[in-house]
Design a protein around this motif. Sequence first.
Motif, PDB file in Angstrom:
ATOM      1  N   ASP A  28       0.846  -1.197   0.000  1.00  0.00           N
ATOM      2  CA  ASP A  28       0.000   0.000   0.000  1.00  0.00           C
ATOM      3  C   ASP A  28       0.880   1.245   0.000  1.00  0.00           C
ATOM      4  O   ASP A  28       1.351   1.699   1.040  1.00  0.00           O
ATOM      5  CB  ASP A  28      -0.915  -0.002   1.225  1.00  0.00           C
ATOM      6  CG  ASP A  28      -1.908   1.157   1.207  1.00  0.00           C
ATOM      7  OD1 ASP A  28      -1.880   1.967   0.253  1.00  0.00           O
ATOM      8  OD2 ASP A  28      -2.717   1.262   2.158  1.00  0.00           O
ATOM      9  N   THR A  29       1.098   1.826  -1.172  1.00  0.00           N
ATOM     10  CA  THR A  29       1.983   2.989  -1.280  1.00  0.00           C
ATOM     11  C   THR A  29       1.458   4.192  -0.512  1.00  0.00           C
ATOM     12  O   THR A  29       2.251   5.046  -0.088  1.00  0.00           O
ATOM     13  CB  THR A  29       2.174   3.389  -2.751  1.00  0.00           C
ATOM     14  OG1 THR A  29       0.892   3.528  -3.372  1.00  0.00           O
ATOM     15  CG2 THR A  29       2.995   2.362  -3.496  1.00  0.00           C
ATOM     16  N   THR A  30       0.140   4.310  -0.342  1.00  0.00           N
ATOM     17  CA  THR A  30      -0.407   5.484   0.334  1.00  0.00           C
ATOM     18  C   THR A  30       0.028   5.554   1.796  1.00  0.00           C
ATOM     19  O   THR A  30      -0.017   6.629   2.409  1.00  0.00           O
ATOM     20  CB  THR A  30      -1.942   5.506   0.263  1.00  0.00           C
ATOM     21  OG1 THR A  30      -2.489   4.377   0.976  1.00  0.00           O
ATOM     22  CG2 THR A  30      -2.418   5.449  -1.183  1.00  0.00           C
ATOM     23  N   VAL A  42       2.854  10.323  -1.229  1.00  0.00           N
ATOM     24  CA  VAL A  42       2.529   9.522  -2.409  1.00  0.00           C
ATOM     25  C   VAL A  42       1.161   9.961  -2.913  1.00  0.00           C
ATOM     26  O   VAL A  42       0.170   9.913  -2.174  1.00  0.00           O
ATOM     27  CB  VAL A  42       2.519   8.020  -2.095  1.00  0.00           C
ATOM     28  CG1 VAL A  42       2.037   7.222  -3.304  1.00  0.00           C
ATOM     29  CG2 VAL A  42       3.911   7.548  -1.675  1.00  0.00           C
ATOM     30  N   GLU A  43       1.122  10.414  -4.147  1.00  0.00           N
ATOM     31  CA  GLU A  43      -0.130  10.824  -4.780  1.00  0.00           C
ATOM     32  C   GLU A  43      -0.513   9.744  -5.786  1.00  0.00           C
ATOM     33  O   GLU A  43       0.044   9.671  -6.898  1.00  0.00           O
ATOM     34  CB  GLU A  43       0.059  12.173  -5.481  1.00  0.00           C
ATOM     35  CG  GLU A  43      -1.219  12.831  -5.931  1.00  0.00           C
ATOM     36  CD  GLU A  43      -1.952  13.575  -4.822  1.00  0.00           C
ATOM     37  OE1 GLU A  43      -3.035  14.111  -5.118  1.00  0.00           O
ATOM     38  OE2 GLU A  43      -1.462  13.627  -3.677  1.00  0.00           O
ATOM     39  N   ARG A  44      -1.424   8.862  -5.385  1.00  0.00           N
ATOM     40  CA  ARG A  44      -1.802   7.743  -6.258  1.00  0.00           C
ATOM     41  C   ARG A  44      -2.617   8.246  -7.441  1.00  0.00           C
ATOM     42  O   ARG A  44      -3.590   8.999  -7.272  1.00  0.00           O
ATOM     43  CB  ARG A  44      -2.588   6.705  -5.455  1.00  0.00           C
ATOM     44  CG  ARG A  44      -3.079   5.547  -6.275  1.00  0.00           C
ATOM     45  CD  ARG A  44      -3.648   4.452  -5.401  1.00  0.00           C
ATOM     46  NE  ARG A  44      -2.616   3.525  -4.961  1.00  0.00           N
ATOM     47  CZ  ARG A  44      -2.808   2.601  -4.006  1.00  0.00           C
ATOM     48  NH1 ARG A  44      -3.968   2.527  -3.383  1.00  0.00           N
ATOM     49  NH2 ARG A  44      -1.830   1.779  -3.681  1.00  0.00           N
ATOM     50  N   ASP A  46      -3.364   5.907 -10.407  1.00  0.00           N
ATOM     51  CA  ASP A  46      -4.160   4.774 -10.895  1.00  0.00           C
ATOM     52  C   ASP A  46      -3.824   3.554 -10.053  1.00  0.00           C
ATOM     53  O   ASP A  46      -2.660   3.347  -9.677  1.00  0.00           O
ATOM     54  CB  ASP A  46      -3.841   4.458 -12.373  1.00  0.00           C
ATOM     55  CG  ASP A  46      -4.218   5.578 -13.315  1.00  0.00           C
ATOM     56  OD1 ASP A  46      -5.420   5.867 -13.429  1.00  0.00           O
ATOM     57  OD2 ASP A  46      -3.300   6.168 -13.909  1.00  0.00           O
ATOM     58  N   PHE A  47      -4.853   2.733  -9.791  1.00  0.00           N
ATOM     59  CA  PHE A  47      -4.614   1.478  -9.077  1.00  0.00           C
ATOM     60  C   PHE A  47      -5.781   0.545  -9.333  1.00  0.00           C
ATOM     61  O   PHE A  47      -6.940   0.907  -9.117  1.00  0.00           O
ATOM     62  CB  PHE A  47      -4.470   1.727  -7.574  1.00  0.00           C
ATOM     63  CG  PHE A  47      -4.159   0.483  -6.782  1.00  0.00           C
ATOM     64  CD1 PHE A  47      -3.021  -0.259  -7.062  1.00  0.00           C
ATOM     65  CD2 PHE A  47      -5.011   0.056  -5.777  1.00  0.00           C
ATOM     66  CE1 PHE A  47      -2.725  -1.410  -6.341  1.00  0.00           C
ATOM     67  CE2 PHE A  47      -4.723  -1.086  -5.044  1.00  0.00           C
ATOM     68  CZ  PHE A  47      -3.584  -1.825  -5.325  1.00  0.00           C
ATOM     69  N   ASP A  52      -0.140  -0.274 -10.189  1.00  0.00           N
ATOM     70  CA  ASP A  52      -0.155   0.896  -9.318  1.00  0.00           C
ATOM     71  C   ASP A  52       0.694   1.982  -9.969  1.00  0.00           C
ATOM     72  O   ASP A  52       1.845   1.731 -10.352  1.00  0.00           O
ATOM     73  CB  ASP A  52       0.435   0.504  -7.946  1.00  0.00           C
ATOM     74  CG  ASP A  52       0.240   1.558  -6.877  1.00  0.00           C
ATOM     75  OD1 ASP A  52      -0.517   2.519  -7.119  1.00  0.00           O
ATOM     76  OD2 ASP A  52       0.834   1.411  -5.795  1.00  0.00           O
ATOM     77  N   ARG A  53       0.133   3.188 -10.104  1.00  0.00           N
ATOM     78  CA  ARG A  53       0.861   4.306 -10.705  1.00  0.00           C
ATOM     79  C   ARG A  53       0.713   5.508  -9.782  1.00  0.00           C
ATOM     80  O   ARG A  53      -0.404   5.850  -9.377  1.00  0.00           O
ATOM     81  CB  ARG A  53       0.298   4.613 -12.098  1.00  0.00           C
ATOM     82  CG  ARG A  53       1.064   5.667 -12.895  1.00  0.00           C
ATOM     83  CD  ARG A  53       0.561   5.690 -14.339  1.00  0.00           C
ATOM     84  NE  ARG A  53       1.269   6.659 -15.162  1.00  0.00           N
ATOM     85  CZ  ARG A  53       0.797   7.879 -15.428  1.00  0.00           C
ATOM     86  NH1 ARG A  53      -0.394   8.264 -14.959  1.00  0.00           N
ATOM     87  NH2 ARG A  53       1.486   8.711 -16.174  1.00  0.00           N
ATOM     88  N   PHE A  54       1.830   6.164  -9.475  1.00  0.00           N
ATOM     89  CA  PHE A  54       1.764   7.232  -8.479  1.00  0.00           C
ATOM     90  C   PHE A  54       2.934   8.195  -8.643  1.00  0.00           C
ATOM     91  O   PHE A  54       3.982   7.842  -9.180  1.00  0.00           O
ATOM     92  CB  PHE A  54       1.785   6.647  -7.058  1.00  0.00           C
ATOM     93  CG  PHE A  54       2.924   5.700  -6.797  1.00  0.00           C
ATOM     94  CD1 PHE A  54       4.129   6.148  -6.290  1.00  0.00           C
ATOM     95  CD2 PHE A  54       2.793   4.338  -7.079  1.00  0.00           C
ATOM     96  CE1 PHE A  54       5.181   5.273  -6.053  1.00  0.00           C
ATOM     97  CE2 PHE A  54       3.840   3.454  -6.842  1.00  0.00           C
ATOM     98  CZ  PHE A  54       5.034   3.922  -6.338  1.00  0.00           C
ATOM     99  N   ARG A  70       5.646   3.350 -11.636  1.00  0.00           N
ATOM    100  CA  ARG A  70       4.672   2.278 -11.898  1.00  0.00           C
ATOM    101  C   ARG A  70       5.112   1.034 -11.139  1.00  0.00           C
ATOM    102  O   ARG A  70       6.303   0.753 -11.047  1.00  0.00           O
ATOM    103  CB  ARG A  70       4.586   1.940 -13.386  1.00  0.00           C
ATOM    104  CG  ARG A  70       3.861   2.964 -14.232  1.00  0.00           C
ATOM    105  CD  ARG A  70       3.758   2.475 -15.672  1.00  0.00           C
ATOM    106  NE  ARG A  70       3.084   3.425 -16.525  1.00  0.00           N
ATOM    107  CZ  ARG A  70       1.769   3.442 -16.729  1.00  0.00           C
ATOM    108  NH1 ARG A  70       0.998   2.540 -16.137  1.00  0.00           N
ATOM    109  NH2 ARG A  70       1.237   4.337 -17.539  1.00  0.00           N
TER     110      ARG A  70
END
Length: 319
Positions: A28-30, A42-44, A46-47, A52-54, A70
């Motif tokens: 979970d990058t957030t 981290v500004e997500r 697309d997921f 996952d792209r951020f 990505r």
Amino acid sequence: MTGERVHRRTYSVEVDAPAGVVYGLIADTTQWPLFVPPSIHVERLDFDGIRDRFQMWVTANGTVKSWLSRRTLDAQAHRIDFHQEVPAGPALSLGGRWSVEALGAGRSRLTLDHEFTVADDRPEDLSWVERATDDNSRAELARLKETAERWTELDSLLLTVEETVRVKGPAELVYDFLYGIADWPGQVPHVARADVAEERPGVQVVSMDTVSAADRTPQTTQEVRICFPHAFRIVHKQTRTPLLLEAHTGEWSVVPDETGVTVLARHNVLLRAEAAEAVLGRGAGIEEARRHVRELLSGQSAAVLNLAKQHAESTIRTL
């Protein structure tokens, strides 16, 4: 164009926690700003559960860097492949893999592989990237190990505090007050000093002295603030925290509607439970720490929000 050499680095640590727990922390990058020390925000973008792209902001060699990344997640294999779609210089390309291997009952090995290139293999650029990669990767693995090994108590160590205020005034004036943190000393009661460096527009590095009503001794903290003026948002992370906080991130956001604006202050905290007695006195534990931090952050946030409200509404009346 000359062909650049691909440089590789591997880092590994054994963790006294199940592989699924360790994988969950990196998946979970957030949540990275709380669990990964160099990560600021981290500004997500697309997921879909697998891809996952951020956009990411981190500290590297004492500076704030940002890049677009990505990732491809494989939850069954406990593996995540990543690459920087738009790298931050001086790296020309950067990618790698996170992998978690189960070692037995409640134990696992976390491995981080990096590969990168720099333009023309310039020695000074190569040295910069190697140093940043080494320092950040080791800090990341150490904190992830520490956090994963406390997974049974993690819920009690995490705390979110929110305060809101309604303002009958323009969002621009509210944001202007929140952005102008250098002017808070003398206005915001708990802020005694705020030195702000903004070498790039919208990226503020702040050294601040704060005081509480109970203890007038200044406490020095440092934070990085990423400002989004068009969205009326400011996200922040303390890079030097008070003793009771392992990590502290947050956001100021201004949301306009037909009748005014709602201003939100949100804080996300990872507590350092072992510091409770040193800070709060003999016998203090996690519940006392949670209560103390909630009351402190709630009171400080309310003070800033009410002053932002006053700034916006009084300016309108004056005009």
